[in-house]
Every structure is written in C-alpha cells, then in structure tokens.
Motif scaffolding. Structure first.
Motif, PDB file in Angstrom:
ATOM      1  N   ARG A  86       0.695  -1.098  -0.456  1.00  0.00           N
ATOM      2  CA  ARG A  86      -0.173   0.007  -0.509  1.00  0.00           C
ATOM      3  C   ARG A  86       1.280   1.402  -0.184  1.00  0.00           C
ATOM      4  N   PRO A  87       1.629   1.736  -0.872  1.00  0.00           N
ATOM      5  CA  PRO A  87       3.145   2.751  -1.413  1.00  0.00           C
ATOM      6  C   PRO A  87       1.411   3.253  -1.488  1.00  0.00           C
ATOM      7  N   LEU A  88       1.773   4.946  -0.724  1.00  0.00           N
ATOM      8  CA  LEU A  88       1.595   5.962  -0.755  1.00  0.00           C
ATOM      9  C   LEU A  88       3.137   6.993  -1.259  1.00  0.00           C
ATOM     10  N   LEU A  89       2.194   8.123  -2.383  1.00  0.00           N
ATOM     11  CA  LEU A  89       3.030   9.239  -2.921  1.00  0.00           C
ATOM     12  C   LEU A  89       2.716  10.573  -2.354  1.00  0.00           C
ATOM     13  N   LEU A  90       3.157  10.694  -1.474  1.00  0.00           N
ATOM     14  CA  LEU A  90       2.428  12.418  -1.009  1.00  0.00           C
ATOM     15  C   LEU A  90       3.414  13.004  -1.953  1.00  0.00           C
ATOM     16  N   LEU A  91       2.790  14.239  -2.750  1.00  0.00           N
ATOM     17  CA  LEU A  91       3.284  15.593  -3.877  1.00  0.00           C
ATOM     18  C   LEU A  91       2.448  16.926  -3.490  1.00  0.00           C
ATOM     19  N   LYS A  92       3.498  17.160  -4.095  1.00  0.00           N
ATOM     20  CA  LYS A  92       2.257  19.356  -4.125  1.00  0.00           C
ATOM     21  C   LYS A  92       1.320  19.280  -5.284  1.00  0.00           C
ATOM     22  N   ALA A  93       0.011  19.616  -4.986  1.00  0.00           N
ATOM     23  CA  ALA A  93      -1.203  19.576  -5.299  1.00  0.00           C
ATOM     24  C   ALA A  93      -0.547  20.131  -7.440  1.00  0.00           C
ATOM     25  N   ASN A 114       1.413  -0.809 -10.017  1.00  0.00           N
ATOM     26  CA  ASN A 114      -0.072   0.055 -10.670  1.00  0.00           C
ATOM     27  C   ASN A 114      -0.681   0.146  -9.376  1.00  0.00           C
ATOM     28  N   ASN A 115       0.061  -0.483  -8.152  1.00  0.00           N
ATOM     29  CA  ASN A 115      -0.404  -0.010  -6.707  1.00  0.00           C
ATOM     30  C   ASN A 115      -0.126   1.703  -5.910  1.00  0.00           C
ATOM     31  N   ILE A 116       0.016   2.202  -6.991  1.00  0.00           N
ATOM     32  CA  ILE A 116       0.855   3.653  -6.277  1.00  0.00           C
ATOM     33  C   ILE A 116      -0.585   4.376  -5.962  1.00  0.00           C
ATOM     34  N   ASP A 134      -5.271   6.715   8.544  1.00  0.00           N
ATOM     35  CA  ASP A 134      -5.470   5.625   9.488  1.00  0.00           C
ATOM     36  C   ASP A 134      -6.284   4.354   8.281  1.00  0.00           C
ATOM     37  N   LEU A 135      -7.363   5.059   7.289  1.00  0.00           N
ATOM     38  CA  LEU A 135      -8.075   3.935   6.575  1.00  0.00           C
ATOM     39  C   LEU A 135      -7.422   3.744   6.327  1.00  0.00           C
ATOM     40  N   TYR A 136      -5.646   4.212   4.994  1.00  0.00           N
ATOM     41  CA  TYR A 136      -5.712   3.713   3.812  1.00  0.00           C
ATOM     42  C   TYR A 136      -4.557   2.376   4.124  1.00  0.00           C
ATOM     43  N   LYS A 137      -3.855   2.956   5.931  1.00  0.00           N
ATOM     44  CA  LYS A 137      -2.321   2.410   6.589  1.00  0.00           C
ATOM     45  C   LYS A 137      -1.676   1.738   5.589  1.00  0.00           C
ATOM     46  N   PRO A 138      -0.984   2.649   4.985  1.00  0.00           N
ATOM     47  CA  PRO A 138       0.349   2.990   4.155  1.00  0.00           C
ATOM     48  C   PRO A 138       1.056   2.099   4.469  1.00  0.00           C
ATOM     49  N   ASP A 139       2.077   1.067   3.829  1.00  0.00           N
ATOM     50  CA  ASP A 139       3.098   0.312   4.397  1.00  0.00           C
ATOM     51  C   ASP A 139       4.250   1.908   3.988  1.00  0.00           C
ATOM     52  N   LEU A 140       4.095   2.079   3.051  1.00  0.00           N
ATOM     53  CA  LEU A 140       4.785   2.921   2.475  1.00  0.00           C
ATOM     54  C   LEU A 140       4.517   4.477   2.104  1.00  0.00           C
ATOM     55  N   ILE A 141       5.612   5.054   2.791  1.00  0.00           N
ATOM     56  CA  ILE A 141       5.294   6.891   2.552  1.00  0.00           C
ATOM     57  C   ILE A 141       6.551   7.636   1.711  1.00  0.00           C
ATOM     58  N   ILE A 142       5.810   7.653   0.411  1.00  0.00           N
ATOM     59  CA  ILE A 142       7.418   8.090  -0.305  1.00  0.00           C
ATOM     60  C   ILE A 142       6.592  10.103  -0.177  1.00  0.00           C
ATOM     61  N   MET A 164       3.165   8.140  12.167  1.00  0.00           N
ATOM     62  CA  MET A 164       4.519   7.389  12.101  1.00  0.00           C
ATOM     63  C   MET A 164       5.001   7.045  13.554  1.00  0.00           C
ATOM     64  N   HIS A 165       4.079   8.049  14.101  1.00  0.00           N
ATOM     65  CA  HIS A 165       4.507   7.375  15.617  1.00  0.00           C
ATOM     66  C   HIS A 165       3.456   6.139  16.191  1.00  0.00           C
ATOM     67  N   HIS A 166       2.428   6.138  15.710  1.00  0.00           N
ATOM     68  CA  HIS A 166       1.646   5.340  15.945  1.00  0.00           C
ATOM     69  C   HIS A 166       2.032   4.180  15.079  1.00  0.00           C
ATOM     70  N   HIS A 167       2.585   3.740  14.010  1.00  0.00           N
ATOM     71  CA  HIS A 167       3.104   2.690  12.878  1.00  0.00           C
ATOM     72  C   HIS A 167       4.724   3.305  12.374  1.00  0.00           C
ATOM     73  N   PRO A 168       5.520   2.867  13.173  1.00  0.00           N
ATOM     74  CA  PRO A 168       6.870   3.135  13.058  1.00  0.00           C
ATOM     75  C   PRO A 168       8.134   2.165  12.523  1.00  0.00           C
ATOM     76  N   GLU A 169       6.684   0.857  11.845  1.00  0.00           N
ATOM     77  CA  GLU A 169       7.595   0.131  11.205  1.00  0.00           C
ATOM     78  C   GLU A 169       7.060   0.340   9.590  1.00  0.00           C
TER      79      GLU A 169
END
Length: 564
Positions: A86-93, A114-116, A134-142, A164-169
């Motif tokens: 569940r990778p999540l890519l954060l970037l500017k709009a 194709n799951n980014i 919390d709903l998406y629960k990414p295992d990788l944040i980019i 990140m505090h509640h999911h440090p892994e």
C-alpha cells in the motif's frame, strides 16, 4: 554559555557506520537490468541507483537530491524495491498531473507497480482528511518535495507525524531539492522517520533543539545559543584550527549526514549542469510620488491611501509592492470590530495548536469549541461578525517604472518570475505575453510546459517554482521580487539551470528596487552559506557568477526606498 553534552544518543550517532557518498562502480548497470522492462531503453543515473540501493538496504531513505537528478523515477520504483502493498506518494497538488504524465511515459521503460496511490499535501491537510492515513494504512510513504512537511505545526505534518508515531514500522522515503531553509529543525523529524535508529540526528525533539541552537546560523533568541561542545567530535581538527569551532562543527555534521547509509545527496556527485550561471542586479527608476509613498511608509507606517499599519511585517509587505509600482488595499477597509474579533480568534487558535498533540488545524479547534472541549467565546464572537465583511484586495497603481523595466527586458525571450498576481496580470496586458498562474495555466488554459519557445512568458513563482522543466526553451530569467530563502532560489533557478539546458549560460536578472530587495538578497546568500556548511549541499547561489553592487556602493544609494 551552555554547550552540547555527550549523551547516549550522541554516542549512537558517532558509532553509525560511514560510507562513501558515491555509487559503487557497476551499481547503475545492475539495477537498470533488474528494474527495466524487456523493451526499456533508459538507464539509471548513478545517484538514482545509489538511492534505490539504500532504500532496499535501509527500508527507507533521505534523499536531498538537486533538480534534474531523477527524483520522480526513484519515487515510482521505490515500491518495487520494498515490495510495498500500500504505497502512498505524497506530492504537491500542482505536480500530480505532471507526475501522472511522467509515470505513463516511464512505465514503458521501467517495472513501475500499478498500486501507487497519489495524494497531495494540500488534500491530506484538509479537515475531512484527518483519518485518511489510518483508513488507508500505507506500509510505505514516499514524499516528493518533503520540505512541505518541515513546519511541525501544520495540519499535514501533524497527521504524518501522528501516523508514524503509531506505526513506526512504516517505511518512509523523503525526497527534496531544498533540504533546509533556516534550521536543522526543518528536516530532523523527517530524517528520523526515514532511517529510524540509523538517523544521524538525536532521537528526541529536546536534544535536537539543543543541536539547532548550536548549529543554526540565525536564532530567534541569540541568548539561547549553545557552544558546539560535544559536536566537535564530528569535526575535522584541521577545520577547528582553520575555521573556528562553529563552522567546523557545521561541516562535521554535514559530513556525518552525507556519509550515512540511507542518505543520498547531490553535494559530492550527481548530474552536473554544463551551462554556466550568471546572476545580475537590475536597478530601475521610480517616480517622485512613489518615493514619497516610501517616505510615508518608512517614517509614519502609513500606506499611500492613509491606512495606519501596526506590524513591521506589514512594512516589509507594502515596500515590496511599492517597488513594483502599486499597493493593495482591502476596499473597503475592515471595520474595527471585525478586525478585533478576527485577531482574537486567530490568536486563540495559535495558542491552542502550539500546545495540542491531537488538534492540528483551525477547523479542528473550531470543532473542539463546538463540542465544549475548549472555550467557545473567541469562536462565537468571530462567527457572529465574520460574514459582515468580505475582504476585497484591490491593487492601486501609481508607478509604471518596474513594469516598463520588465517589458524592456522581455524584448529577448525569457521568463519573468512574479510573486504578485496584479503585477503579472498588468505586465501581461502591457506586453501581450501570457501569464501562467495557478496550476501553471494561462488564461486560455495553456500549460506552461506547452508554451512555445522563442518568446517571453510571465510565470507565477508560487505556482511554477517546483516541478517544471523549462530548460529546453529558456535560459533567461527575471526575478521581480527577490526571496529571502536560499531554498526558494534553488527551486526557481533550477527550472532553467538543470540537465538538458542547451545554452552555454543561464542568466538570472534580479530586481533591486528597494531596501527589502537588497536585504532579501543578503539573507538568501547567508542562508546558502549556512546550508552548505551544515548539510553540505551546494546552492546555485554559491555556484553563480554574481554581478551585484558592493556593500560600499549600496551604502551610497540615497532616498527613502533604500532606508529600511
């Protein structure tokens, strides 16, 4: 003066293994063969390969890479390296459309999963997105342009920090071309998210604060300054003798950072831009009425239309407008009761957010007031009067000196960078050149990347200083409002001074129209030096040939516009 003590965390950092900040021979070839599609013809840059290698070894990375180093491809391949579900890519709009375009093209050459999921920082910061992570629960944040998370008080940063505090892994990859603006506080928390206990910064905010008070160039309170103390254990003894303790400590910290596995930086290696860079000051004339407006502003804190100001920051704001020939007013001016209720509410919000660990935006504070968890009087008073007045900013023009100077500059093709929308629109009307504002779009919907070469354009700094590849069409720039932050200069200059620039020289002309312009230039250069010494990244400001008046010459400039 207090000094930095040797703590257990300091000993952890000293014991971290070091490595050369360059890619081993052959690494780019090996990873290219592993990650490309059967028909792919592209190859990884050495720094891209090193970044992907460290992402795999460390389970995350901190990547202060310069413009043109290929951060987009790294962000799209990182999920493959880490087998993220569940990778999540954060970037500017304003970069989502661009990144989607590039993703489609790069997928022809690389095994991009194709799951980014892409999400903008702006969207994550909205009150309705408070539980999105919390709903998406990414295992990788980019995070691309991770400097968007440097403000620890911003809603979006609070939400990432809480997750990140509640999911440090959770694995974390941080990418930026502008690692630091003023302080190591800008990135220490991001470094901890990325490298966990391998991060070469203290594990606690309290100890990080002490380090910042020792290493930062400028402190809000110089009485809080710490002596380097134990930080000198990171320094080269020759630097201590030659430079003194503070510069030596900064350089030592920078080396420790760059030589940490999981940190890949453009400081030592990387794709070099063959084009030279030249930065020049451009003075222009202003009319006598404008000079008189400056006099009233400086001496009496009064705007040209007689409005009294009450904060020094307002002087700075209005002086930069006056230098361009106008000033903005709320027409009509707000009534005193409305202004006072607004001041009390926003003061209350700032106080609450400064001490809350769960509330992260004005909207959240309002909800807490409505629920009876916080005093409701400031909000009730503001709501009762808020809709009785609607701010209507209107530009009032009184001088065309800056407009004519910019129009004359545009006789040869180039980009005029503007901070103020009224100036950009008025210059567009005067010259017929298109103004590319929000989302990089002109009034007719044309995207700035699609603008034809061979002519001048006008570009909003805010909308276009990041993520635009403009080097193939322009090599001349005019900055009409100089920024104080070296990081902002790095972003803006990097639009044209980057890989793929065919001209031998990239020129950046800079308006020098008032004391605020000169002060911004001084602060930007001081910031560039501090960033170089602290983290080792070399700002374009320090690589350029500079044609700027000397301090002695500036001291001879007379008139109220040069008197801060």
């Amino acid at each position: 003066m207090q000094q930095i003590r040797e703590t257990e965390d300091m000993r952890r950092i000293l014991a971290l293994p070091r490595r050369e900040p360059i890619a081993p021979a052959g690494l780019a070839h090996v990873l290219t063969e592993f990650l490309k599609t059967p028909t792919g013809t592209m190859s990884l840059f050495p720094l891209q390969a090193l970044a992907l290698h460290d992402i795999g070894i460390c389970g995350g990375a901190f990547l202060p890479l310069d413009v043109g180093e290929g951060k987009t491809l790294i962000s799209l391949l990182a999920p493959s390296i880490l087998n993220a579900e569940r990778p999540l890519l954060l970037l500017k709009a304003h970069l989502i459309t661009k990144t989607s375009r590039e993703r489609a093209e790069l997928a022809k050459h690389w095994r991009i999963p194709n799951n980014i999921r892409m999400m903008s920082y702006q969207m994550l910061g909205l009150v309705q997105s408070a539980t999105e992570l919390d709903l998406y629960k990414p295992d990788l944040i980019i995070c691309d342009e991770v400097q968007s998370l440097k403000n620890r008080k911003a809603a979006v940063t609070r939400r990432v920090a809480r997750y990140m505090h509640h999911h440090p892994e959770t694995k974390f990859v941080a990418m930026t071309g502008t690692i630091m603006r003023r302080s190591i506080r800008d990135f220490a928390h991001v470094l901890r998210w990325s490298l966990k206990d391998r991060a070469p910064v203290p594990a606690t905010d309290a100890e990080t604060e002490d380090w910042a008070n020792a290493l930062d160039e400028q402190l809000d309170n110089e009485f809080a300054r710490f002596a380097p103390g134990a930080l000198l254990r990171l320094a080269d003894p020759e630097d201590i003798s030659a430079l003194g303790e503070l510069p030596a400590a900064r350089r030592g910290f920078g080396r420790r950072l760059r030589e940490t596995e999981g940190v890949v930086c453009s400081a030592e290696t990387g794709t070099k831009v063959s084009a030279k860079l030249k930065i020049r000051a451009l003075r222009y004339d202003l009319s006598e009425p404008t000079i008189e407006h400056f006099r009233k502003l400086r001496e009496a804190w009064i705007t040209p239309d007689g409005w009294e100001l009450w904060e020094a920051s307002q002087i700075w704001q209005h002086a930069r407008e006056l230098a361009l020939g106008f000033h903005q007013v709320w027409d009509p001016r707000p009534p005193a009761p409305w202004r006072e209720a607004r001041r009390k509410w926003f003061s209350f919000v700032r106080e609450v957010l400064s001490r809350s660990r769960t509330l992260d935006s004005p909207e959240h504070v309002a909800l807490a007031c409505d629920a009876g968890k916080l005093p409701g009087q400031p909000l009730d008073e503001w709501r009762a009067i808020k809709d009785t007045f609607a701010p209507n900013p209107v530009p009032v023009w009184h001088d065309d000196g800056a407009l004519h100077a910019a129009a004359a500059w545009m006789r040869e093709p180039g980009i005029v960078w503007v901070e103020h929308i009224p100036f950009g629109q008025r210059l567009s009307e005067l010259t017929g050149a298109k103004y590319y504002g929000a989302d990089g779009l002109a009034a007719d919907g044309e995207f700035i990347d699609d603008a034809p070469e061979g002519r001048s354009i006008i570009a909003s700094v805010k909308a276009n200083r990041e993520g635009r590849n403009l080097q193939k069409k322009w090599c001349r720039n005019l900055v009409t409002t100089p920024a104080e932050g070296a990081d902002l200069w790095q972003q803006l200059i990097g639009r044209t001074h980057r890989t793929g620039q065919r001209a031998p020289v990239v020129v950046v002309d800079v308006f020098a129209g008032c004391a605020e312009h000169v002060r911004a230039w001084r602060k930007a250069n001081a910031g560039a030096l501090s960033i170089r010494d602290t983290v080792g990244t070399q700002s374009k400001l320090l690589l350029a040939d500079i044609e700027w008046p000397s301090e002695d010459e500036i001291a001879t400039w007379s008139g109220p516009r040069w008197q801060p």
